[in-house]
Design a protein around this motif. Sequence first.
Motif, short mmCIF file in Angstrom:
data_model
loop_
_atom_site.label_atom_id
_atom_site.label_comp_id
_atom_site.label_asym_id
_atom_site.label_seq_id
_atom_site.Cartn_x
_atom_site.Cartn_y
_atom_site.Cartn_z
N SER A 34 6.81 18.35 16.67
CA SER A 34 5.48 18.17 17.36
C SER A 34 6.06 17.55 18.57
CB SER A 34 4.51 17.68 16.76
OG SER A 34 4.97 16.48 16.37
N GLY A 35 7.29 17.47 19.13
CA GLY A 35 7.51 16.98 20.40
C GLY A 35 7.41 15.48 20.35
N ARG A 36 7.76 14.79 19.25
CA ARG A 36 7.81 13.47 19.15
C ARG A 36 9.27 13.06 18.61
NH1 ARG A 36 2.61 10.41 17.46
NH2 ARG A 36 1.01 11.40 18.53
N LEU A 37 9.65 11.85 19.10
CA LEU A 37 11.05 11.34 18.72
C LEU A 37 10.75 9.82 18.81
CD1 LEU A 37 13.96 12.21 18.06
CD2 LEU A 37 14.42 11.91 20.43
N THR A 38 11.10 9.24 17.70
CA THR A 38 11.15 7.79 17.69
C THR A 38 12.62 7.06 17.70
OG1 THR A 38 9.06 7.72 16.49
CG2 THR A 38 10.24 5.74 16.62
N LEU A 39 12.95 6.17 18.53
CA LEU A 39 14.13 5.54 18.60
C LEU A 39 14.04 3.96 18.26
CD1 LEU A 39 15.18 7.08 22.03
CD2 LEU A 39 15.70 7.98 20.06
N ARG A 40 14.94 3.68 17.54
CA ARG A 40 15.15 2.27 16.85
C ARG A 40 16.61 1.88 17.60
NH1 ARG A 40 12.12 -0.69 13.86
NH2 ARG A 40 10.69 0.29 12.57
N LEU A 41 16.58 1.16 18.80
CA LEU A 41 17.55 0.88 19.38
C LEU A 41 18.18 -0.35 18.88
CD1 LEU A 41 16.40 1.14 22.87
CD2 LEU A 41 17.39 2.56 21.75
N LYS A 42 19.56 -0.55 18.84
CA LYS A 42 20.50 -1.46 18.19
C LYS A 42 21.80 -1.72 19.06
CE LYS A 42 22.28 1.24 14.45
NZ LYS A 42 22.43 1.62 13.06
N GLY A 43 22.12 -2.87 18.76
CA GLY A 43 23.40 -3.09 19.90
C GLY A 43 24.74 -2.53 18.84
N PRO A 44 25.58 -2.11 19.54
CA PRO A 44 26.68 -1.67 18.93
C PRO A 44 27.70 -2.98 18.48
CG PRO A 44 27.01 -0.66 20.97
CD PRO A 44 25.72 -1.50 20.85
N ASN A 45 28.40 -2.84 17.27
CA ASN A 45 29.42 -3.87 16.94
C ASN A 45 28.78 -5.34 16.79
OD1 ASN A 45 31.37 -1.59 16.91
ND2 ASN A 45 32.00 -2.09 18.96
N GLY A 46 27.76 -5.25 16.49
CA GLY A 46 26.89 -6.60 16.00
C GLY A 46 26.49 -7.36 17.46
N THR A 47 26.22 -6.63 18.46
CA THR A 47 25.83 -7.02 19.70
C THR A 47 24.23 -7.15 19.55
OG1 THR A 47 26.01 -5.19 20.88
CG2 THR A 47 27.88 -6.64 20.97
N ARG A 48 23.73 -8.03 20.62
CA ARG A 48 22.32 -7.79 20.60
C ARG A 48 21.79 -7.00 22.06
NH1 ARG A 48 20.35 -13.31 21.48
NH2 ARG A 48 21.73 -12.96 23.08
N VAL A 49 20.65 -6.31 22.10
CA VAL A 49 20.50 -5.33 23.09
C VAL A 49 19.51 -6.36 23.97
CG1 VAL A 49 19.28 -3.43 23.89
CG2 VAL A 49 20.48 -3.11 21.69
N LEU A 50 20.05 -6.40 25.25
CA LEU A 50 19.27 -7.07 26.18
C LEU A 50 18.43 -6.11 27.05
CD1 LEU A 50 22.02 -9.22 27.90
CD2 LEU A 50 20.63 -10.09 25.86
N SER A 51 18.73 -5.04 27.15
CA SER A 51 17.88 -4.31 28.10
C SER A 51 18.41 -2.73 27.74
CB SER A 51 17.63 -4.37 29.46
OG SER A 51 18.80 -4.20 30.13
N ALA A 52 17.33 -1.60 28.05
CA ALA A 52 17.82 -0.43 27.61
C ALA A 52 16.59 0.22 28.46
CB ALA A 52 17.41 0.05 26.17
N THR A 53 17.47 1.70 28.85
CA THR A 53 16.55 2.85 29.40
C THR A 53 16.76 4.00 28.90
OG1 THR A 53 17.33 1.66 31.96
CG2 THR A 53 16.64 3.90 31.76
N ARG A 70 13.16 -4.89 20.33
CA ARG A 70 13.17 -4.95 18.95
C ARG A 70 12.33 -3.74 18.46
NH1 ARG A 70 14.40 -9.91 20.08
NH2 ARG A 70 12.31 -11.00 19.68
N ARG A 71 11.32 -3.39 19.28
CA ARG A 71 10.33 -2.28 18.89
C ARG A 71 10.74 -1.02 19.07
NH1 ARG A 71 6.38 -4.66 22.33
NH2 ARG A 71 6.12 -6.77 21.78
#
Length: 109
Positions: A34-53, A70-71
């Motif tokens: 139904s055209g929906r996709l949910t992404l749970r972003l995470k940082g590679p190799n134990g890093t934290r994500v500061l920002s994402a596009t 984190r959402r």
Amino acid sequence: APTPPVPPTATPIPAPSAVADAVGLPAASACVRSGRLTLRLKGPNGTRVLSATVAVNGRVKARVKGAEVRRPVSLRGLGTKPAKVKVTIKASNRRTYTATRSYRPCARR
């Protein structure tokens, strides 16, 4: 006797699919319902994500930073054609990671 110098080893560059897995993109083998996709972003190799596009077919659909990272990021209205999703993440190790995957919609019944 002096020890021989050790040649420097290059840091291996991960394969594109490994980066996509590390960033948190879902597998492309499954179809998108139904055209929906949910992404749970995470940082590679134990890093934290500061920002994402997150861009879909070249158009930016979401920009997140701070606590929003984190959402889960929910993408709606992907349509009836295959969608190319590109995620660019700035991580706490000051590196930028980019991953791209194509998702196809589920067949109509």
